[in-house]
Write a protein that holds these residues in place. Structure first.
Motif, PDB file in Angstrom:
ATOM      1  N   GLU A 181       5.125  -6.009   5.113  1.00 52.60           N
ATOM      2  CA  GLU A 181       5.351  -5.681   3.705  1.00 52.60           C
ATOM      3  C   GLU A 181       4.349  -4.623   3.229  1.00 52.60           C
ATOM      4  O   GLU A 181       4.704  -3.665   2.524  1.00 52.60           O
ATOM      5  CB  GLU A 181       5.232  -6.952   2.863  1.00 52.60           C
ATOM      6  CG  GLU A 181       5.513  -6.722   1.381  1.00 52.60           C
ATOM      7  CD  GLU A 181       5.382  -8.000   0.581  1.00 52.60           C
ATOM      8  OE1 GLU A 181       5.468  -7.925  -0.651  1.00 52.60           O
ATOM      9  OE2 GLU A 181       5.174  -9.067   1.203  1.00 52.60           O
ATOM     10  N   ARG A 182       3.076  -4.772   3.651  1.00 54.30           N
ATOM     11  CA  ARG A 182       2.046  -3.812   3.252  1.00 54.30           C
ATOM     12  C   ARG A 182       2.325  -2.441   3.860  1.00 54.30           C
ATOM     13  O   ARG A 182       2.149  -1.402   3.199  1.00 54.30           O
ATOM     14  CB  ARG A 182       0.684  -4.327   3.705  1.00 54.30           C
ATOM     15  CG  ARG A 182      -0.485  -3.504   3.133  1.00 54.30           C
ATOM     16  CD  ARG A 182      -1.821  -4.122   3.491  1.00 54.30           C
ATOM     17  NE  ARG A 182      -1.978  -5.429   2.871  1.00 54.30           N
ATOM     18  CZ  ARG A 182      -2.004  -6.568   3.559  1.00 54.30           C
ATOM     19  NH1 ARG A 182      -1.881  -6.547   4.885  1.00 54.30           N
ATOM     20  NH2 ARG A 182      -2.166  -7.706   2.929  1.00 54.30           N
ATOM     21  N   ALA A 183       2.750  -2.409   5.127  1.00 58.09           N
ATOM     22  CA  ALA A 183       3.080  -1.137   5.767  1.00 58.09           C
ATOM     23  C   ALA A 183       4.232  -0.445   5.052  1.00 58.09           C
ATOM     24  O   ALA A 183       4.225   0.780   4.845  1.00 58.09           O
ATOM     25  CB  ALA A 183       3.427  -1.371   7.241  1.00 58.09           C
ATOM     26  N   ALA A 184       5.249  -1.231   4.662  1.00 60.58           N
ATOM     27  CA  ALA A 184       6.383  -0.662   3.941  1.00 60.58           C
ATOM     28  C   ALA A 184       5.955  -0.103   2.588  1.00 60.58           C
ATOM     29  O   ALA A 184       6.436   0.963   2.153  1.00 60.58           O
ATOM     30  CB  ALA A 184       7.461  -1.726   3.766  1.00 60.58           C
ATOM     31  N   GLN A 185       5.051  -0.834   1.922  1.00 59.34           N
ATOM     32  CA  GLN A 185       4.551  -0.362   0.635  1.00 59.34           C
ATOM     33  C   GLN A 185       3.791   0.955   0.785  1.00 59.34           C
ATOM     34  O   GLN A 185       3.943   1.884  -0.016  1.00 59.34           O
ATOM     35  CB  GLN A 185       3.640  -1.425   0.013  1.00 59.34           C
ATOM     36  CG  GLN A 185       4.397  -2.661  -0.465  1.00 59.34           C
ATOM     37  CD  GLN A 185       3.456  -3.758  -0.934  1.00 59.34           C
ATOM     38  OE1 GLN A 185       2.249  -3.678  -0.729  1.00 59.34           O
ATOM     39  NE2 GLN A 185       4.034  -4.776  -1.568  1.00 59.34           N
ATOM     40  N   MET A 186       2.952   1.061   1.848  1.00 55.87           N
ATOM     41  CA  MET A 186       2.197   2.288   2.091  1.00 55.87           C
ATOM     42  C   MET A 186       3.129   3.446   2.415  1.00 55.87           C
ATOM     43  O   MET A 186       2.940   4.573   1.945  1.00 55.87           O
ATOM     44  CB  MET A 186       1.210   2.054   3.238  1.00 55.87           C
ATOM     45  CG  MET A 186       0.110   1.055   2.886  1.00 55.87           C
ATOM     46  SD  MET A 186      -0.936   0.645   4.303  1.00 55.87           S
ATOM     47  CE  MET A 186      -1.686   2.261   4.615  1.00 55.87           C
ATOM     48  N   GLU A 187       4.146   3.172   3.229  1.00 58.13           N
ATOM     49  CA  GLU A 187       5.111   4.223   3.565  1.00 58.13           C
ATOM     50  C   GLU A 187       5.865   4.687   2.332  1.00 58.13           C
ATOM     51  O   GLU A 187       6.099   5.890   2.131  1.00 58.13           O
ATOM     52  CB  GLU A 187       6.081   3.700   4.621  1.00 58.13           C
ATOM     53  CG  GLU A 187       7.062   4.756   5.109  1.00 58.13           C
ATOM     54  CD  GLU A 187       7.980   4.214   6.192  1.00 58.13           C
ATOM     55  OE1 GLU A 187       8.919   4.940   6.578  1.00 58.13           O
ATOM     56  OE2 GLU A 187       7.749   3.068   6.653  1.00 58.13           O
ATOM     57  N   ALA A 188       6.238   3.735   1.495  1.00 53.98           N
ATOM     58  CA  ALA A 188       6.937   4.086   0.258  1.00 53.98           C
ATOM     59  C   ALA A 188       6.037   4.905  -0.654  1.00 53.98           C
ATOM     60  O   ALA A 188       6.483   5.871  -1.300  1.00 53.98           O
ATOM     61  CB  ALA A 188       7.402   2.817  -0.455  1.00 53.98           C
ATOM     62  N   ALA A 189       4.742   4.538  -0.710  1.00 51.77           N
ATOM     63  CA  ALA A 189       3.804   5.286  -1.556  1.00 51.77           C
ATOM     64  C   ALA A 189       3.653   6.712  -1.054  1.00 51.77           C
ATOM     65  O   ALA A 189       3.587   7.666  -1.849  1.00 51.77           O
ATOM     66  CB  ALA A 189       2.449   4.578  -1.565  1.00 51.77           C
TER      67      ALA A 189
END
Length: 234
Positions: A181-189
């Motif tokens: 979830e954190r990786a997806a959030q960073m990628e989205a950012a």
């Protein structure tokens, strides 16, 4: 049945269940105490047997003494008759008759003692055999209970290990999920940041061949050609 009677019946049933549970949990301890009680009763029976045998001996000695006296009087009576002293023989005979009654009574007492002794010995022997078998069975039950406790402990530990492993696996899956979830959030950012800076559009244009790469050799060469052509035209 009224509500009150039902409540009383329920309470009584619960009390019986509690009582049975207590008895079940303490069954081996209760059984050990019952065996101790049986041993004590057996010890008292042996003491009673000893006392009866002692009394029988005294009664037997008394019977033997009277029987000996009776035999002696019968001898005297025979001697009196041989001498022709009938009056003395009659007196001795009266004493013999009296003594025969005593001997019969004493013999009955001795026979009763003998019957009691035989009955006590039989009862004691049966009790001893029963106790031996009971102790053997109790030892077997205790051994089985010990094995079952060990098996229950092993099963409990195994269950605890399984539960710990399941908990650890669940924790690992939660950690992996949070990391994803954190990786997806960073990628989205990063995507949002590129879009805000126009980088994403430039990247798409370059990928489509519509925009040259900044600082590339081809771009520099193309720029120089255009500048040279512009100078020749003047």
């Amino acid at each position: 049945m009224s509500l009150l009677k039902k409540m009383v019946t329920a309470i009584r049933g619960g009390a019986n269940e509690v009582g049975e549970a207590i008895v079940d949990s303490q069954s081996l301890r209760i059984l050990d105490q019952e065996i101790r009680d049986a041993n004590e009763a057996l010890r008292k029976s042996r003491t009673d047997l000893t006392n009866v045998m002692a009394q029988r001996k005294l009664a037997g000695d008394k019977l033997d003494a009277k029987q000996k006296k009776l035999d002696e009087l019968e001898g005297y009576a025979s001697m009196a008759l041989e001498k022709g002293d009938e009056s003395l023989a009659i007196e001795i005979a009266e004493r013999i008759a009296e003594l025969e009654g005593d001997v019969a009574s004493e013999r009955e007492v001795v026979e009763n003692y003998d019957a009691s002794i035989a009955s006590l010995k039989k009862s004691i022997k049966q009790a001893e055999n029963t106790l031996v078998r009971l102790k053997q069975q109790v030892d077997s039950v205790k051994a089985t209970a010990s094995v079952q406790r060990a098996q229950a402990a092993v099963a409990s530990r195994h269950s605890g290990q399984d539960a710990s492993l399941r908990t650890a696996l669940d924790s690992l899956e939660r950690i992996k999920g949070k990391q994803a979830e954190r990786a997806a959030q960073m990628e989205a950012a990063e995507t949002v940041a590129r879009e805000e800076n126009g980088d994403d559009l430039d990247a798409k244009l370059r990928a489509a061949g519509l925009k040259a790469e900044n600082g590339s050799a081809n771009a520099v060469l193309e720029r120089l050609k255009k500048k040279r052509e512009a100078g020749g035209a003047e």
